[in-house]
Design an enzyme around this catalytic site. Structure first.
Site, PDB file in Angstrom:
ATOM      1  N   LYS A   1       0.831  -1.203   0.000  1.00 28.79           N
ATOM      2  CA  LYS A   1       0.000   0.000   0.000  1.00 28.79           C
ATOM      3  C   LYS A   1       0.865   1.252   0.000  1.00 28.79           C
ATOM      4  CE  LYS A   1      -2.021   1.899   3.586  1.00 28.79           C
ATOM      5  NZ  LYS A   1      -2.889   2.187   4.759  1.00 28.79           N
TER       6      LYS A   1
ATOM      7  N   ASP B   1      -6.947   1.691   1.557  1.00 33.10           N
ATOM      8  CA  ASP B   1      -6.876   2.050   2.969  1.00 33.10           C
ATOM      9  C   ASP B   1      -8.223   1.739   3.613  1.00 33.10           C
ATOM     10  OD1 ASP B   1      -8.625   4.093   2.193  1.00 33.10           O
ATOM     11  OD2 ASP B   1      -7.641   5.565   3.496  1.00 33.10           O
TER      12      ASP B   1
END
Length: 225
Positions: free
Chosen positions: A131, A150
């Protein structure tokens, strides 16, 4: 009527995603990364610090950190104690300080002080997961290496019926199948803004939501109009 992501055909999901993208662009035409930064190095540092912490709190700390350690070379020679003192308020401060120092040292030793523009090279750095790498590549370099998932993106994509998974890696793979690659970077930025302004976790403003016509509101109760 709820949309079952296991039953809805990929072409139909792609059509619905295109409609969602159109509405998000109208609502958030200039959506940007919420982490304050100037360049790839600062963005990487801020993103590492944002784990289990709000962007707002990170933005309160990073100006102090960057004033003292403006480059990877400076941060690489920082002491653990000094970095811990600066990032103490962000939680998991010992691990974050160690990761920042390790990342900076690796960037200096292996990449001549420059943040690499490669997914594999980024995730090899201390404290950098997929990420974080996607955030840096997309925001700093304009490279759509993947979809940033997220907490906002995960929650909203479940509400939209685009996934059933709670696993960020699975969600990313599923989104990559239905979201056009050219939209990967802005898709996440816009959903994050949407999650903060309208699709708020504890009090979603569904009647005001521009996505309502394309949202089955999976897991939510009846809509109070």
């Amino acid at each position: 009527m709820s949309v079952d992501p296991d039953q809805e055909l990929i072409p139909d999901r792609k059509k619905r995603v295109r409609r969602i993208i159109t509405q998000l662009k109208k609502r958030y035409p200039e959506a940007e990364c919420a982490l304050f930064h100037d360049g790839p190095f600062q963005l990487l540092v801020a993103t590492i610090l944002s784990a289990q912490c709000t962007d707002e709190r990170v933005n309160m700390v990073t100006p102090i950190l960057f004033a003292k350690y403006p480059t990877a070379e400076k941060l690489a020679v920082a002491t653990q104690k000094d970095v811990e003192e600066i990032v103490h308020s962000l939680g998991f401060f010992r691990a974050k300080a160690a990761n920042l120092r390790g990342m900076a040292q690796a960037v200096v030793a292996e990449h001549d002080g420059e943040i690499p523009q490669d997914l594999a090279a980024l995730v090899a750095l201390p404290g950098v997961g997929r990420k974080t790498a996607n955030v840096v590549l997309g925001t700093a370099f304009g490279i759509p290496s993947g979809v940033v998932v997220d907490t906002h993106v995960k929650r909203i994509c479940n509400l939209l019926g685009l996934t059933r998974s709670k696993n960020p890696e699975i969600i990313e793979r599923e989104l990559q199948e239905i979201v056009p690659r050219k939209e990967w970077i802005e898709w996440s930025h816009r959903l994050i803004h949407h999650g903060r302004q309208i699709c708020i976790a504890r009090r979603p403003q569904c009647p005001e939501c521009p996505l309502l016509k394309n949202c089955p509101r999976v897991g939510l109760g009846p809509l109070n109009k």
